[in-house]
Design a protein around this motif. Structure first.
Motif, PDB file in Angstrom:
ATOM      1  N   GLY A 421     122.706 118.785  74.294  1.00 37.97           N
ATOM      2  CA  GLY A 421     122.887 117.783  75.337  1.00 37.97           C
ATOM      3  C   GLY A 421     122.164 118.125  76.624  1.00 37.97           C
ATOM      4  N   LEU A 422     121.012 118.840  76.494  1.00 38.05           N
ATOM      5  CA  LEU A 422     120.214 119.209  77.661  1.00 38.05           C
ATOM      6  C   LEU A 422     118.850 118.544  77.596  1.00 38.05           C
ATOM      7  N   SER A 423     118.077 118.679  78.680  1.00 38.70           N
ATOM      8  CA  SER A 423     116.702 118.204  78.695  1.00 38.70           C
ATOM      9  C   SER A 423     115.759 119.393  78.603  1.00 38.70           C
ATOM     10  N   ALA A 424     114.495 119.128  78.276  1.00 40.16           N
ATOM     11  CA  ALA A 424     113.501 120.203  78.174  1.00 40.16           C
ATOM     12  C   ALA A 424     113.363 120.945  79.494  1.00 40.16           C
ATOM     13  N   ARG A 425     113.494 120.235  80.591  1.00 42.89           N
ATOM     14  CA  ARG A 425     113.347 120.840  81.914  1.00 42.89           C
ATOM     15  C   ARG A 425     114.380 121.947  82.138  1.00 42.89           C
ATOM     16  N   ASP A 426     115.523 121.835  81.476  1.00 42.25           N
ATOM     17  CA  ASP A 426     116.600 122.812  81.660  1.00 42.25           C
ATOM     18  C   ASP A 426     116.264 124.182  81.062  1.00 42.25           C
ATOM     19  N   ILE A 427     115.447 124.203  80.000  1.00 48.23           N
ATOM     20  CA  ILE A 427     115.250 125.468  79.275  1.00 48.23           C
ATOM     21  C   ILE A 427     113.827 126.021  79.335  1.00 48.23           C
ATOM     22  N   MET A 428     112.832 125.179  79.611  1.00 51.18           N
ATOM     23  CA  MET A 428     111.445 125.609  79.451  1.00 51.18           C
ATOM     24  C   MET A 428     111.010 126.685  80.455  1.00 51.18           C
ATOM     25  N   GLY A 429     111.658 126.759  81.597  1.00 53.64           N
ATOM     26  CA  GLY A 429     111.324 127.817  82.548  1.00 53.64           C
ATOM     27  C   GLY A 429     111.604 129.196  81.963  1.00 53.64           C
ATOM     28  N   TYR A 430     112.739 129.328  81.282  1.00 52.06           N
ATOM     29  CA  TYR A 430     113.074 130.593  80.632  1.00 52.06           C
ATOM     30  C   TYR A 430     112.143 130.850  79.439  1.00 52.06           C
ATOM     31  N   CYS A 431     111.779 129.780  78.736  1.00 53.85           N
ATOM     32  CA  CYS A 431     110.896 129.934  77.573  1.00 53.85           C
ATOM     33  C   CYS A 431     109.503 130.404  77.979  1.00 53.85           C
ATOM     34  N   LEU A 432     109.113 130.143  79.224  1.00 48.40           N
ATOM     35  CA  LEU A 432     107.829 130.659  79.715  1.00 48.40           C
ATOM     36  C   LEU A 432     107.780 132.180  79.631  1.00 48.40           C
ATOM     37  N   ILE A 433     108.887 132.836  79.950  1.00 41.44           N
ATOM     38  CA  ILE A 433     108.939 134.306  79.880  1.00 41.44           C
ATOM     39  C   ILE A 433     108.768 134.761  78.434  1.00 41.44           C
ATOM     40  N   THR A 434     109.413 134.046  77.501  1.00 36.49           N
ATOM     41  CA  THR A 434     109.224 134.359  76.086  1.00 36.49           C
ATOM     42  C   THR A 434     107.757 134.213  75.704  1.00 36.49           C
ATOM     43  N   LEU A 435     107.117 133.160  76.193  1.00 35.39           N
ATOM     44  CA  LEU A 435     105.695 132.935  75.921  1.00 35.39           C
ATOM     45  C   LEU A 435     104.859 134.122  76.393  1.00 35.39           C
ATOM     46  N   PHE A 436     105.101 134.590  77.617  1.00 41.17           N
ATOM     47  CA  PHE A 436     104.330 135.717  78.159  1.00 41.17           C
ATOM     48  C   PHE A 436     104.548 136.980  77.323  1.00 41.17           C
ATOM     49  N   PHE A 437     105.804 137.282  77.039  1.00 39.98           N
ATOM     50  CA  PHE A 437     106.118 138.509  76.304  1.00 39.98           C
ATOM     51  C   PHE A 437     105.530 138.505  74.902  1.00 39.98           C
ATOM     52  N   VAL A 438     105.778 137.433  74.156  1.00 46.58           N
ATOM     53  CA  VAL A 438     105.273 137.358  72.786  1.00 46.58           C
ATOM     54  C   VAL A 438     103.748 137.326  72.781  1.00 46.58           C
ATOM     55  N   GLY A 439     103.152 136.657  73.764  1.00 49.77           N
ATOM     56  CA  GLY A 439     101.700 136.639  73.870  1.00 49.77           C
ATOM     57  C   GLY A 439     101.129 138.045  74.015  1.00 49.77           C
ATOM     58  N   ILE A 440     101.773 138.867  74.843  1.00 49.94           N
ATOM     59  CA  ILE A 440     101.316 140.254  75.032  1.00 49.94           C
ATOM     60  C   ILE A 440     101.446 141.046  73.735  1.00 49.94           C
ATOM     61  N   VAL A 441     102.586 140.893  73.051  1.00 50.59           N
ATOM     62  CA  VAL A 441     102.816 141.635  71.806  1.00 50.59           C
ATOM     63  C   VAL A 441     101.793 141.249  70.737  1.00 50.59           C
ATOM     64  N   VAL A 442     101.604 139.945  70.543  1.00 50.74           N
ATOM     65  CA  VAL A 442     100.731 139.487  69.455  1.00 50.74           C
ATOM     66  C   VAL A 442      99.259 139.729  69.789  1.00 50.74           C
ATOM     67  N   CYS A 443      98.860 139.491  71.040  1.00 47.22           N
ATOM     68  CA  CYS A 443      97.473 139.796  71.438  1.00 47.22           C
ATOM     69  C   CYS A 443      97.175 141.281  71.225  1.00 47.22           C
ATOM     70  N   GLY A 444      98.113 142.119  71.656  1.00 47.16           N
ATOM     71  CA  GLY A 444      97.937 143.554  71.474  1.00 47.16           C
ATOM     72  C   GLY A 444      97.879 143.931  70.002  1.00 47.16           C
ATOM     73  N   GLY A 445      98.734 143.307  69.194  1.00 52.60           N
ATOM     74  CA  GLY A 445      98.761 143.598  67.770  1.00 52.60           C
ATOM     75  C   GLY A 445      97.452 143.250  67.086  1.00 52.60           C
ATOM     76  N   PHE A 446      96.918 142.068  67.365  1.00 48.95           N
ATOM     77  CA  PHE A 446      95.670 141.649  66.731  1.00 48.95           C
ATOM     78  C   PHE A 446      94.473 142.452  67.238  1.00 48.95           C
ATOM     79  N   LEU A 447      94.512 142.853  68.502  1.00 52.44           N
ATOM     80  CA  LEU A 447      93.421 143.690  69.020  1.00 52.44           C
ATOM     81  C   LEU A 447      93.420 145.063  68.343  1.00 52.44           C
ATOM     82  N   VAL A 448      94.606 145.634  68.195  1.00 49.45           N
ATOM     83  CA  VAL A 448      94.714 146.942  67.532  1.00 49.45           C
ATOM     84  C   VAL A 448      94.224 146.846  66.091  1.00 49.45           C
ATOM     85  N   VAL A 449      94.627 145.774  65.387  1.00 43.88           N
ATOM     86  CA  VAL A 449      94.184 145.592  64.014  1.00 43.88           C
ATOM     87  C   VAL A 449      92.657 145.503  63.954  1.00 43.88           C
TER      88      VAL A 449
END
Length: 455
Positions: A421-449
């Motif tokens: 019962g929420l809108s996207a605006r309510d949660i997407m700010g927090y999801c931005l942090i997930t985007l940054f963190f996962v982006g760092i992990v996966v970018c680093g993983g593929f570079l190492v590979v």
């Protein structure tokens, strides 16, 4: 410091992110305008592509609506509520609440993305009922954040497509780069993929917990709004009422579902397509609600959250059609232009990384795993083969990119938002942090590979 960053992201999103439907319209305009100069097509070409494609996801739209409705109805069965309630009881304070919902959502989405989307949101609602002082926005964002790993899990459409025998289908999907099935031991269960998943599984629950606002900034939810309506059980009197309340009627149809599922898994292995997930939810829902009328009432209550899916999916089908429409003169589509640009600047070391990033960009406009594969497979797979990059690694680069930017794409959040019962605006700010963190992990993983020569 970390809390300031998350608060800044929340404030930014609250200020600038419109309703998901408006976001969808903005994406439509961006693709319409960008495609013409980049592909050499005219306005009528784009309008025709949009109009021809706008109903292209009707079957998928219905599948997604059923993921929400059937999953919600099943989870609201009394016996399932008790199980969810016991899991929620593991959390004794707001920090533990965020950790529990993130961890279980990650596991559930790794098993199956449709199951994870629904169960994560329902668990979050139950934790909100039980834990005082927990921020409801962050709780639902944490439930949705588990979706970031879905394409590296059991239901990942790209690794499963690569593992499916069929030389002609594989060659068509990969531009001729792959003709033999690629085992999931080289994709889903590849060591580099499991390591990236483990890092996210261990770290993300605590990262989400660190974002919990201070007590004076917490946004809670009125628990009265989370209380489900209690069904009134009346003694059936008429023959019609007796049939509606007959456990035998439910048992007959549930038995049919069980028999079909047993034969399906016996013949196909543990292959969870979206239709099979929905049939599982349907069968279990009928079983756990016991009577036909009980299940009808549960479905009626669950349909209220499906409005966003019904409205927006046709527009995303139109966007996808414009993204993939090739120019008569050049043969290029906008998706091909984006993918080719990343290919042009890649080396054997950086190609997996650039495949991931290009897939993340394309996913903004084609938020569908199958659509993403249809768009990028014929471009990225041959390019990777020319550079000597493993097709399994290229495929996982596309898969991870497709899942990654879902954290700032409201499209896939609609089922969770409908339940919460929420809108996207309510949660997407927090999801931005997930985007940054996962982006760092996966970018680093593929570079190492790439640097280790494992590509």
């Amino acid at each position: 410091m970390f809390k300031k960053l998350s608060n800044g992201c929340v404030a930014l999103v609250n200020r600038f992110l419109p309703d998901p439907f408006i976001f969808c319209i903005i994406l439509t305009i961006i693709v319409f305008v960008a495609a013409m100069p980049l592909t050499g097509q005219g306005p009528m070409d784009m309008i025709n592509a949009w109009g021809n494609g706008v109903w292209g996801l009707l079957a998928f739209s219905m599948q997604m609506a059923l993921v929400l409705v059937l999953g919600s109805a099943f989870a609201n069965a009394p016996a399932i509520k008790k199980i969810v309630s016991r899991i929620a009881a593991l959390a004794k304070n707001p920090t533990q609440g965020i950790i529990v919902v993130t961890f279980f959502s990650l596991i559930a989405c790794w098993i199956n993305w449709g199951f994870g989307l629904v169960v994560g949101a329902i668990l979050a609602k139950e934790i909100a009922r039980q834990v005082d002082g927990i921020d409801y926005r962050l709780l639902i964002a944490s439930a949705y954040s588990g979706f970031v790993i879905w394409h590296a899990g059991f239901s990942g459409s790209i690794p499963l497509a690569l593992a499916t025998p069929g030389a002609e289908a594989l060659a068509a999907a990969t531009g001729g780069a792959v003709t033999e099935p690629i085992s999931t031991s080289l994709t889903i269960f590849a060591p580099y993929n499991l390591i990236m998943l483990l890092i996210i599984l261990v770290c993300l629950p605590f990262i989400n917990a660190k974002m919990h606002p201070s007590p004076d900034q917490v946004v809670t939810v009125d628990r009265n709004l989370l209380v489900e309506e209690v069904e009134e059980h009346k003694t059936p009197v008429t023959p019609a009422e007796k049939i509606e309340n007959s456990v035998i009627v439910s048992a007959i149809i549930a038995l049919a579902g069980i028999v079909y599922l047993v034969f399906y898994f016996a013949n196909n292995g543990f292959n969870l397509s979206l239709n099979i997930v929905n049939l599982i939810f349907l069968t279990l829902g009928i079983i756990f609600h016991k009577t036909p009328i009980g299940y009808v009432n549960a479905i009626s209550a669950a349909t209220k959250g499906a409005a966003g899916i019904i409205l927006q999916f046709p527009f995303y089908a139109g966007i996808m059609a414009m993204m993939t429409a090739p120019s008569v003169a050049t043969g290029l589509s906008l998706a091909a232009v984006i993918s080719n640009w990343f290919v042009a600047i890649a080396t054997p070391i950086t190609f997996p990384l650039f495949t991931f990033l290009s897939a993340g960009v394309v996913n903004f406009f084609v938020p569908s795993g199958g659509g993403q594969w249809a768009v990028q497979g014929p471009i990225m797979m041959p390019a990777g083969a020319e550079l000597g990059v493993s097709p399994a690694l290229t495929g996982m680069g596309i898969a991870w990119g497709d899942a990654w930017t879902n954290m700032v794409q409201p499209f896939w959040a609609l089922p969770a938002l409908g339940i919460a019962g929420l809108s996207a605006r309510d949660i997407m700010g927090y999801c931005l942090i997930t985007l940054f963190f996962v982006g760092i992990v996966v970018c680093g993983g593929f570079l190492v590979v790439g640097m280790l020569g494992l590509a």
